[in-house]
Design an enzyme around this catalytic site. Structure first.
Site, PDB file in Angstrom:
ATOM      1  N   HIS A  47       0.849  -1.185   0.000  1.00 41.31           N
ATOM      2  CA  HIS A  47       0.000   0.000   0.000  1.00 41.31           C
ATOM      3  C   HIS A  47       0.885   1.236   0.000  1.00 41.31           C
ATOM      4  CE1 HIS A  47      -3.878  -1.977   1.768  1.00 41.31           C
ATOM      5  NE2 HIS A  47      -3.295  -2.757   0.867  1.00 41.31           N
ATOM      6  N   GLU A  49       1.113   3.889   1.823  1.00 35.98           N
ATOM      7  CA  GLU A  49       1.694   4.285   3.105  1.00 35.98           C
ATOM      8  C   GLU A  49       2.853   3.368   3.486  1.00 35.98           C
ATOM      9  OE1 GLU A  49      -2.795   5.187   3.397  1.00 35.98           O
ATOM     10  OE2 GLU A  49      -1.518   3.670   2.484  1.00 35.98           O
ATOM     11  N   CYS A  77      -5.925   2.280   5.812  1.00 34.50           N
ATOM     12  CA  CYS A  77      -6.604   1.034   6.162  1.00 34.50           C
ATOM     13  C   CYS A  77      -6.011   0.520   7.476  1.00 34.50           C
ATOM     14  CB  CYS A  77      -6.437   0.007   5.041  1.00 34.50           C
ATOM     15  SG  CYS A  77      -4.772  -0.726   4.974  1.00 34.50           S
ATOM     16  N   CYS A  80      -2.209  -0.219   7.221  1.00 33.59           N
ATOM     17  CA  CYS A  80      -1.390   0.990   7.101  1.00 33.59           C
ATOM     18  C   CYS A  80      -1.395   1.800   8.387  1.00 33.59           C
ATOM     19  CB  CYS A  80      -1.877   1.832   5.930  1.00 33.59           C
ATOM     20  SG  CYS A  80      -1.591   1.039   4.331  1.00 33.59           S
TER      21      CYS A  80
END
Length: 150
Positions: A47, A49, A77, A80
């Site tokens: 992801h 991040e 999320c 993250c």
């Protein structure tokens, strides 16, 4: 924040990647950036991040990002968010919400629901095994005189 959003949009338009971008900043200077690389690298943990945190830690030579803030195009999320907390960033700034991500077809809301359930009611079975044997790892950690706490 504008750069995080621009990275997210560019990722969609130029790489058909996920619409997520992140920027790690310390003292007003960009340390690292990241975009969602899940489908381009076949890595479900890639992801934006997490990608940005990995790059920032590498650039700074430290696994803590104290003094840093993260700008992300979407509310992080659960994975993250945990990574941001583990990295010890000072603040999170985000654009879209988890609800916005769900409306766009991402499973953020389902993940938030899943982690709030008791272990025995989760959709993926969770079973504890070999608890006594597993404790040996923690015992070894506690006894390690030169361990680096995190």
């Amino acid at each position: 924040m504008q750069q995080a959003i621009a990275l997210a949009t560019e990722n969609v338009l130029t790489r058909a990647g996920g619409p997520f971008g992140a920027v790690v900043v310390r003292d007003g200077k960009i340390i690292a950036t990241g975009t969602n690389l899940v489908t381009t690298t076949n890595d479900p943990t890639a992801h934006a991040e997490v990608v940005a945190i990995r790059a920032a830690c590498k650039a700074l030579g430290d696994f803590h990002l104290a003094g840093c803030v993260i700008y992300t195009s979407c509310e992080p999320c659960p994975m993250c968010l945990a990574a941001i907390f583990w990295a010890r960033c000072d603040a999170i700034f985000y654009g879209n919400t988890a609800a916005d991500a769900s409306e766009a077809g991402f499973a953020d809301a389902a993940l938030y629901d899943e982690i709030s359930r008791p272990l025995d009611r989760r959709t993926i079975p969770v079973t504890r095994m070999l608890a006594d044997e597993a404790m040996a790892s923690f015992d070894a950690w506690r006894a390690l005189p030169n361990r680096i706490d995190y």
